[in-house]
Scaffold this motif. Structure first.
Motif, short mmCIF file in Angstrom:
data_model
loop_
_atom_site.label_atom_id
_atom_site.label_comp_id
_atom_site.label_asym_id
_atom_site.label_seq_id
_atom_site.Cartn_x
_atom_site.Cartn_y
_atom_site.Cartn_z
N GLN A 10 -21.40 -28.16 -28.58
CA GLN A 10 -21.39 -26.83 -27.99
C GLN A 10 -22.82 -26.33 -27.83
O GLN A 10 -23.68 -26.57 -28.67
N VAL A 11 -23.05 -25.65 -26.71
CA VAL A 11 -24.33 -24.99 -26.44
C VAL A 11 -24.03 -23.54 -26.10
O VAL A 11 -23.20 -23.26 -25.23
N VAL A 21 -28.30 -28.94 -21.09
CA VAL A 21 -27.23 -29.72 -21.71
C VAL A 21 -27.73 -31.17 -21.73
O VAL A 21 -28.05 -31.74 -20.69
N LYS A 22 -27.76 -31.75 -22.93
CA LYS A 22 -28.42 -33.04 -23.10
C LYS A 22 -27.49 -34.22 -22.90
O LYS A 22 -26.30 -34.17 -23.22
N CYS A 23 -28.08 -35.31 -22.40
CA CYS A 23 -27.34 -36.55 -22.19
C CYS A 23 -28.30 -37.72 -22.34
O CYS A 23 -29.37 -37.71 -21.73
N ASP A 85 -20.93 -19.97 -15.52
CA ASP A 85 -21.29 -21.36 -15.82
C ASP A 85 -20.58 -21.87 -17.07
O ASP A 85 -20.61 -23.07 -17.35
N SER A 86 -19.96 -21.00 -17.83
CA SER A 86 -19.27 -21.39 -19.04
C SER A 86 -18.15 -22.37 -18.71
O SER A 86 -17.25 -22.07 -17.92
N THR A 111 -19.77 -31.48 -23.52
CA THR A 111 -20.46 -30.38 -24.20
C THR A 111 -19.89 -29.08 -23.66
O THR A 111 -19.86 -28.86 -22.45
N LYS A 112 -19.44 -28.24 -24.58
CA LYS A 112 -18.91 -26.94 -24.16
C LYS A 112 -20.06 -25.94 -24.06
O LYS A 112 -20.76 -25.69 -25.04
#
Lengths: 117, 112
Positions: A10-11, A21-23, A85-86, A111-112
């Motif tokens: 979650q972010v 948001v990481k990948c 954007d959520s 990722t939420k």
């Protein structure tokens, strides 16, 4: 084998602030990389992709992602977050040198993202 | 616009029933996929198909089978539904040579 890691479940970010948001990924050859978004009780919607060329990819709705080969990363970014954007964000990878079954994508766990008004 | 449709948004079945999930795409795509989505596990590939009557196992094919008799339709079959098959099922498609997949809205299946 190919794999994707999204290290954050979650972010949370305040509206108007930048979001990331990481990948990170692992493939044996060169990657094709994708970001998808999922709103509640909906299917996945494509947002952007890296195939070749410029490491900074710009997509729809103000999103962009930067391909970093040395760090094997493809982080999703947006300069100013909106409440809309959520959603749940998925990173996906495909190895361009895959043989049979080469159209298979491997997805991260998601990722939420919550944008707080 | 590409349209991928799934026969049901919500489905409730009993243990042991045979369950059919249907997916139809209207853009003449060669490639079609079935995934299941579970919290904390992301999307996992069950089966995919490159062409009519062709199928390949994905990462978690056990307990499932598929059928593709027509190019536009790809069916997922649960031969004998079990409670551990309660999940969100997503269908996707794309044309050969194209990169991103187009997803249907999903079917939330509950097996009781």
């Amino acid at each position: 084998a190919q794999s994707v890691a999204q290290p954050e479940d979650q972010v949370n970010v305040a509206e108007g602030n930048p979001l990331t948001v990481k990948c990170t990924y692992s493939v044996s050859g060169n990657p094709y990389l994708f970001w998808y978004v999922q709103y509640p009780n909906r299917g996945l919607q494509f947002r952007l992709k890296y195939i070749t060329g410029d490491n900074l990819v710009k997509g729809s709705y103000g999103f962009e992602a930067e391909f970093n080969k040395s760090q094997t990363s493809f982080h999703l970014k947006k300069p100013s977050a909106l409440v809309s954007d959520s959603a749940l964000y998925f990173c996906a990878v495909r190895d361009i040198y895959s043989g049979a079954g080469s159209y298979q994508l491997t997805f991260g766990k998601g990722t939420k993202l919550s944008v707080i008004p | 616009d590409v349209k991928v449709t799934q026969s049901s948004r919500y489905l409730v079945k009993r243990t042991g029933e045979k369950v059919f999930l249907e997916c139809v795409q209207d853009m003449d795509h060669e490639n079609m996929f079935w995934y299941r989505q579970d919290p904390g596990l992301g999307l996992r590939l069950i089966y995919f198909s490159y062409d009519v009557k062709m199928k390949e196992k994905g990462d978690i094919p056990e307990g499932y089978s598929v059928s593709r008799e027509k190019k536009e339709r790809f069916s997922l079959i649960l031969e004998s539904a079990s409670t551990n098959q309660t999940s969100m099922y997503l269908c996707a498609s794309h044309p050969t040579g194209y990169y991103e997949q187009y997803f249907g809205p999903g079917t939330r299946l509950t097996v009781t």
